[in-house]
Motif scaffolding. Structure first.
Motif, PDB file in Angstrom:
ATOM      1  N   SER A  33       0.822  -1.213   0.000  1.00  0.00           N
ATOM      2  CA  SER A  33       0.000   0.000   0.000  1.00  0.00           C
ATOM      3  C   SER A  33       0.851   1.256   0.000  1.00  0.00           C
ATOM      4  O   SER A  33       0.365   2.339  -0.296  1.00  0.00           O
ATOM      5  CB  SER A  33      -0.918   0.001   1.215  1.00  0.00           C
ATOM      6  N   GLY A  34       2.117   1.121   0.331  1.00  0.00           N
ATOM      7  CA  GLY A  34       3.011   2.271   0.369  1.00  0.00           C
ATOM      8  C   GLY A  34       4.427   1.820   0.689  1.00  0.00           C
ATOM      9  O   GLY A  34       4.713   0.627   0.728  1.00  0.00           O
ATOM     10  N   TRP A  69      -2.575   4.249   3.035  1.00  0.00           N
ATOM     11  CA  TRP A  69      -2.659   4.091   1.587  1.00  0.00           C
ATOM     12  C   TRP A  69      -1.908   5.229   0.901  1.00  0.00           C
ATOM     13  O   TRP A  69      -2.121   6.395   1.210  1.00  0.00           O
ATOM     14  CB  TRP A  69      -4.113   4.083   1.129  1.00  0.00           C
ATOM     15  N   ASP A  70      -1.037   4.875  -0.019  1.00  0.00           N
ATOM     16  CA  ASP A  70      -0.221   5.856  -0.720  1.00  0.00           C
ATOM     17  C   ASP A  70      -0.600   5.859  -2.200  1.00  0.00           C
ATOM     18  O   ASP A  70      -0.451   4.854  -2.888  1.00  0.00           O
ATOM     19  CB  ASP A  70       1.255   5.500  -0.547  1.00  0.00           C
ATOM     20  N   GLU A  71      -1.132   6.977  -2.672  1.00  0.00           N
ATOM     21  CA  GLU A  71      -1.552   7.076  -4.074  1.00  0.00           C
ATOM     22  C   GLU A  71      -0.378   6.936  -5.036  1.00  0.00           C
ATOM     23  O   GLU A  71      -0.551   6.496  -6.170  1.00  0.00           O
ATOM     24  CB  GLU A  71      -2.308   8.378  -4.305  1.00  0.00           C
ATOM     25  N   ASN A  72       0.826   7.297  -4.601  1.00  0.00           N
ATOM     26  CA  ASN A  72       2.004   7.115  -5.448  1.00  0.00           C
ATOM     27  C   ASN A  72       2.306   5.629  -5.642  1.00  0.00           C
ATOM     28  O   ASN A  72       2.676   5.201  -6.737  1.00  0.00           O
ATOM     29  CB  ASN A  72       3.226   7.823  -4.855  1.00  0.00           C
ATOM     30  N   GLU A  74       0.020   3.260  -5.511  1.00  0.00           N
ATOM     31  CA  GLU A  74      -1.049   2.795  -6.400  1.00  0.00           C
ATOM     32  C   GLU A  74      -0.718   3.096  -7.856  1.00  0.00           C
ATOM     33  O   GLU A  74      -0.949   2.270  -8.736  1.00  0.00           O
ATOM     34  CB  GLU A  74      -2.379   3.454  -6.023  1.00  0.00           C
ATOM     35  N   ALA A  75      -0.150   4.270  -8.103  1.00  0.00           N
ATOM     36  CA  ALA A  75       0.224   4.625  -9.476  1.00  0.00           C
ATOM     37  C   ALA A  75       1.307   3.684 -10.014  1.00  0.00           C
ATOM     38  O   ALA A  75       1.322   3.379 -11.206  1.00  0.00           O
ATOM     39  CB  ALA A  75       0.706   6.074  -9.537  1.00  0.00           C
ATOM     40  N   SER A  80      -5.960  -0.532  -7.173  1.00  0.00           N
ATOM     41  CA  SER A  80      -6.674   0.461  -6.373  1.00  0.00           C
ATOM     42  C   SER A  80      -7.172  -0.182  -5.080  1.00  0.00           C
ATOM     43  O   SER A  80      -7.343  -1.408  -5.001  1.00  0.00           O
ATOM     44  CB  SER A  80      -7.861   1.031  -7.154  1.00  0.00           C
TER      45      SER A  80
END
Length: 91
Positions: A33-34, A69-72, A74-75, A80
């Motif tokens: 997740s990160g 949760w880290d959106e970076n 996920e990218a 998701s």
């Protein structure tokens, strides 16, 4: 080498010729997740040199901190949080 995406896992088909291989040699990949101490695992996959392996998408536990949760991340891995909850395995 040819790659195909199947349920979040890339399956690589490799043509081997001219040398011997060892079927117990394998690669392992874990998506998270990160990249910090509170991160949790999302996907675990492994395969041998012939491309035979397994891939498991994990359902996030209610005990894990979702604020981690880290959106970076996920990218990078393309998984998701919604997909992890919907399609993840919690065995």
């Amino acid at each position: 080498m040819r790659e195909t995406k199947k349920d979040f896992c890339y399956v690589r088909e490799t043509v081997l010729s001219g040398f011997e291989y060892h079927e117990k040699l394998f690669a392992m990949d874990i998506e998270a997740s990160g990249l910090h101490a509170q991160s949790f695992p999302l996907q675990i996959a492994w395969c041998n040199i012939l491309g035979r392996g397994r891939c498991y998408l994990l359902k996030p536990s209610t005990l894990w901190h979702l604020q981690s949760w880290d959106e970076n991340a996920e990218a990078l891995h393309g998984i998701s949080l919604i997909d992890a909850h919907r399609r993840g395995d919690n065995r």
